[in-house]
Scaffold this motif. Structure first.
Motif, short mmCIF file in Angstrom:
data_model
loop_
_atom_site.label_atom_id
_atom_site.label_comp_id
_atom_site.label_asym_id
_atom_site.label_seq_id
_atom_site.Cartn_x
_atom_site.Cartn_y
_atom_site.Cartn_z
N GLN A 123 -0.57 -3.18 13.43
CA GLN A 123 -0.14 -4.13 12.39
C GLN A 123 1.00 -4.98 12.93
OE1 GLN A 123 0.86 -1.30 9.37
NE2 GLN A 123 -1.28 -0.89 8.88
N ARG A 130 -6.82 -9.13 12.46
CA ARG A 130 -5.80 -9.01 11.41
C ARG A 130 -5.21 -10.38 11.04
NH1 ARG A 130 -4.17 -3.57 10.95
NH2 ARG A 130 -5.48 -2.31 12.31
N HIS A 141 -13.72 4.64 7.93
CA HIS A 141 -13.00 4.42 9.18
C HIS A 141 -13.79 4.97 10.35
CE1 HIS A 141 -10.06 4.58 5.94
NE2 HIS A 141 -9.31 3.78 6.67
N GLU A 188 0.86 -1.18 0.00
CA GLU A 188 0.00 0.00 0.00
C GLU A 188 0.90 1.23 0.00
OE1 GLU A 188 -3.75 2.10 2.30
OE2 GLU A 188 -2.15 1.25 3.53
N SER A 209 1.63 1.56 9.20
CA SER A 209 0.84 2.79 9.14
C SER A 209 -0.19 2.79 10.27
CB SER A 209 0.14 2.90 7.79
OG SER A 209 -0.72 1.80 7.59
O1 LIG Z 1 -7.14 2.05 6.11
C1 LIG Z 1 -6.17 1.36 6.29
C2 LIG Z 1 -6.13 0.38 7.38
C3 LIG Z 1 -5.01 0.68 8.35
O2 LIG Z 1 -5.31 1.85 9.03
C4 LIG Z 1 -4.95 -0.46 9.36
O3 LIG Z 1 -5.84 -0.49 10.19
O4 LIG Z 1 -4.04 -1.31 9.31
C5 LIG Z 1 -3.74 0.83 7.57
C6 LIG Z 1 -3.85 1.90 6.51
O5 LIG Z 1 -2.62 2.07 5.84
C7 LIG Z 1 -4.93 1.53 5.55
O6 LIG Z 1 -5.09 2.50 4.54
#
Ligand SMILES: O=C1C[C@@](O)(C(=O)O)C[C@@H](O)[C@@H]1O
Length: 261
Positions: free
Chosen positions: A242, A219, A149, A54, A238
């Motif tokens: 993650q 995730r 979001h 991304e 980001s």
């Molecule tokens: O919208 C999302 C999801 C995100 O925010 C995440 O929750 O991992 C990570 C962002 O880069 C992506 O655009």
């Protein structure tokens, strides 16, 4: 029969990666701010072999200079080869890195699409169906991810399924939602919502994630509940929730064994 997760009936081919196949796609965000950092990050991330990258261009110092932005995207493409690119200029209100004008954002999207540099383009539902459909006319057939979001909470399952449907109705080829659970019950409601959407609208790939320590499990296990892509960090994520690409690659093998053909 071998176990398979609930997959969409119309997966999307992005380069060598199938969005909506047996394993959720592992997508690693690039968050460098200047060309030097962006190139270095692209090299490191490529070596990790994610299924998709991304490009978070809202981080770029020069994002409102379309020519420079195209040059940077081309440089990333040269480094990562055929690894598919999801191009995102996130709005500041939905956790974007900074405010970017709509005109430079859309100009960049259109030019990038004309050059077929991205495989997918992200645009937020907040723009509304008319604006999204108009933008789509100028995207040279590049599939669009429509994103929503909720930074503070988790809508009801029904609302989640409705938001995802609204994104498709607004012109999305892929529906996307990110929420912030504040309890374990919120996490289950979230996964119920994505699964409900998959059951009711089986055609469309879904991108979804939840933030926070409670949300982290989505995730890894989201693929069992209608989620087709998960974000995983390369150099620096980001989103702090993650996990590293290698971790998710290992876990994907366990939770989503690929069926023998
Ligand atoms: O919208 C999302 C999801 C995100 O925010 C995440 O929750 O991992 C990570 C962002 O880069 C992506 O655009």
């Amino acid at each position: 029969a071998d176990f398979v997760r609930p997959m969409p009936t119309h997966p999307i081919q992005a380069g060598p990666t199938l969005l909506g196949g047996e394993q959720p796609v592992i997508c690693s965000p690039l968050v460098g701010k200047n060309l030097k950092a962006i190139k270095a990050e692209a090299k490191t991330v490529k070596a990790l072999n994610p299924d998709m990258v991304e490009v978070r261009a809202d981080y770029w110092d020069f994002i409102e200079d379309t020519d420079k932005a195209i040059e940077a995207l081309q440089a990333i493409r040269n480094i990562i080869g055929d690894t598919p690119i999801l191009l995102t200029v996130r709005v500041a209100e939905e956790r974007g890195f900074k405010k970017v004008g709509q005109k430079p954002k859309f100009d960049f999207y259109k030019k990038a699409a004309a050059l077929k540099l991205p495989n997918l383009i992200d645009v937020e539902l907040v723009y509304g169906a008319d604006t999204i459909k108009n933008l789509k006319k100028d995207l040279n057939g590049v599939p669009v991810v429509v994103a929503y979001h909720d930074l503070k909470g988790t809508p009801s399952s029904e609302e989640i399924a409705n938001i995802l449907k609204k994104e498709i109705d607004a012109g999305g080829d892929v529906a996307k939602i990110v929420v912030k659970p504040n309890s374990q019950a919120d996490v289950l409601r979230f996964l119920n919502g994505t699964l409900e959407f998959r059951t009711k609208n089986p055609a469309y790939p879904v991108i979804a994630s939840a933030s926070g320590q409670e949300g982290r499990i989505t995730r890894l296990a989201g693929g069992l509940f209608g989620i087709d892509l998960t974000f995983a960090s390369g150099v620096k994520g980001s989103n702090p929730w993650q996990m590293p690409v290698q971790t998710v690659q290992e876990i994907n093998k366990v939770i989503y064994p690929v069926t023998k053909k």
